[in-house]
Design a protein around this motif. Structure first.
Motif, PDB file in Angstrom:
ATOM      1  N   ASP A  34     -18.862  -7.690   1.503  1.00 52.51           N
ATOM      2  CA  ASP A  34     -17.499  -7.908   1.985  1.00 52.51           C
ATOM      3  C   ASP A  34     -16.853  -6.569   2.319  1.00 52.51           C
ATOM      4  OD1 ASP A  34     -15.036  -8.814   2.619  1.00 52.51           O
ATOM      5  OD2 ASP A  34     -14.551  -9.623   0.637  1.00 52.51           O
ATOM      6  N   ALA A  58     -13.924  -6.026   3.172  1.00 53.22           N
ATOM      7  CA  ALA A  58     -12.536  -5.952   2.717  1.00 53.22           C
ATOM      8  C   ALA A  58     -12.398  -5.089   1.462  1.00 53.22           C
ATOM      9  CB  ALA A  58     -12.001  -7.359   2.452  1.00 53.22           C
ATOM     10  N   ILE A  59     -13.450  -5.027   0.642  1.00 53.96           N
ATOM     11  CA  ILE A  59     -13.397  -4.199  -0.568  1.00 53.96           C
ATOM     12  C   ILE A  59     -13.269  -2.722  -0.189  1.00 53.96           C
ATOM     13  CG2 ILE A  59     -14.619  -3.547  -2.682  1.00 53.96           C
ATOM     14  CD1 ILE A  59     -16.036  -6.234  -2.582  1.00 53.96           C
ATOM     15  N   GLU A  60     -14.044  -2.284   0.798  1.00 53.64           N
ATOM     16  CA  GLU A  60     -13.977  -0.903   1.251  1.00 53.64           C
ATOM     17  C   GLU A  60     -12.621  -0.623   1.900  1.00 53.64           C
ATOM     18  OE1 GLU A  60     -17.267  -0.721   3.876  1.00 53.64           O
ATOM     19  OE2 GLU A  60     -18.775  -0.597   2.294  1.00 53.64           O
ATOM     20  N   GLU A  61     -12.120  -1.571   2.695  1.00 54.66           N
ATOM     21  CA  GLU A  61     -10.826  -1.375   3.342  1.00 54.66           C
ATOM     22  C   GLU A  61      -9.697  -1.312   2.318  1.00 54.66           C
ATOM     23  OE1 GLU A  61     -10.735  -4.678   5.959  1.00 54.66           O
ATOM     24  OE2 GLU A  61     -12.002  -3.749   7.499  1.00 54.66           O
ATOM     25  N   ALA A  62      -9.807  -2.116   1.248  1.00 58.85           N
ATOM     26  CA  ALA A  62      -8.793  -2.076   0.194  1.00 58.85           C
ATOM     27  C   ALA A  62      -8.793  -0.727  -0.508  1.00 58.85           C
ATOM     28  CB  ALA A  62      -9.052  -3.191  -0.816  1.00 58.85           C
ATOM     29  N   ALA A  63      -9.966  -0.157  -0.727  1.00 64.01           N
ATOM     30  CA  ALA A  63     -10.043   1.155  -1.366  1.00 64.01           C
ATOM     31  C   ALA A  63      -9.409   2.234  -0.497  1.00 64.01           C
ATOM     32  CB  ALA A  63     -11.504   1.502  -1.659  1.00 64.01           C
ATOM     33  N   ASP A 103      -7.044   1.698   1.712  1.00 70.12           N
ATOM     34  CA  ASP A 103      -5.603   1.443   1.689  1.00 70.12           C
ATOM     35  C   ASP A 103      -4.945   2.033   0.450  1.00 70.12           C
ATOM     36  OD1 ASP A 103      -5.665   0.131   4.086  1.00 70.12           O
ATOM     37  OD2 ASP A 103      -5.825  -1.874   3.202  1.00 70.12           O
ATOM     38  N   LEU A 104      -5.719   2.120  -0.645  1.00 69.83           N
ATOM     39  CA  LEU A 104      -5.202   2.671  -1.898  1.00 69.83           C
ATOM     40  C   LEU A 104      -5.330   4.190  -1.964  1.00 69.83           C
ATOM     41  CD1 LEU A 104      -6.526  -0.044  -4.366  1.00 69.83           C
ATOM     42  CD2 LEU A 104      -4.164   0.298  -3.622  1.00 69.83           C
TER      43      LEU A 104
END
Length: 235
Positions: free
Chosen positions: A153, A155-160, A162-163
């Motif tokens: 997924d 999205a996990i990399e994109e969430a990181a 974003d943080l």
């Protein structure tokens, strides 16, 4: 049918293991239980040298192939559009469908031309075999890692990111741990392929540098002896 298939694969292996403890010099005639062929094998300097050479080549080639294959797999899975992607994908997949004889001959010609042009390699042996094995086994690592990356997924990399994580932090903290089973599987497969290869090694090796499969093949051509059964059982 399933039982027949398993029997077809494993009964010959089991019979080889049994006859590796055969006291007779004839590989197919039972002469009693004995472990002398294992003792004879372990005291054979040529076999030990070939085994050590094969293990060194397999370790080095599998490690380098895993590093290069992981980078290629990540690039193919994450960067769907870049100049030359189709050509790069074709070059990655080509060794999977290309006969090993062609790979071996092409590598031999390449090393001969390099020796004529720049004087390297001076002789064929550990270096040439390792490079050939890296070229061939890297393809399998790339395929495994790419398949694993496509199932991950994003999205996990994109969430990181974003943080506040930088791309290299995302790579080492998230991406590599997630695909680590695929990386390990690729390394084990590359190691096994290198340790098992006969065809390519035949073309890129030199005199006095036989790998264990080449040594076993040369002994089999002269007739199967019980020490070959012992060697195959250990492997």
């Amino acid at each position: 049918m399933l039982c027949f298939g398993f029997a077809f694969f494993y009964i010959p292996i089991l019979s080889m293991i049994v006859y590796s403890f055969n006291a007779s010099r004839l590989a197919t005639v039972w002469g009693g239980f004995s472990t002398k062929w294992y003792v004879s094998l372990l005291s054979n300097d040529k076999v030990i040298e070939a085994l050590v050479l094969s293990l060194k080549i397999a370790l080095v080639s599998a490690t380098i192939a895993t590093i290069l294959g992981t980078m290629a797999g990540i690039a193919l899975a994450r960067f769907t559009k870049f100049r030359g992607r189709i050509l790069f994908s074709g070059l990655v997949v080509a060794p999977l469908v290309m006969p090993e004889v062609i790979t071996g001959i092409s590598m031999l010609v390449f090393f001969i031309l390099m020796a004529d042009w720049i004087g390297w390699p001076g002789s064929r042996g550990f270096t040439t075999i390792t490079l050939a094995h890296i070229t061939f086994s890297m393809v399998f690592v790339t395929t495994i890692v790419q398949a694993r990356m496509q199932q991950t997924d994003r999205a996990i990399e994109e969430a990181a990111m974003d943080l506040g994580s930088r791309p290299w932090q995302v790579m080492f903290d998230i991406t590599l741990p997630v695909i680590s089973p695929a990386i390990l599987s690729g390394w084990l497969l590359a190691f096994t392929i290198s340790l098992d290869d006969v065809v390519i090694s035949t073309y890129v090796t030199g005199p006095g540098n036989p790998t264990l499969p080449l040594l076993s093949w040369s002994k089999v051509k002269l007739g199967v002896t019980p020490d070959i059964n012992a060697l195959a059982t250990i492997l």
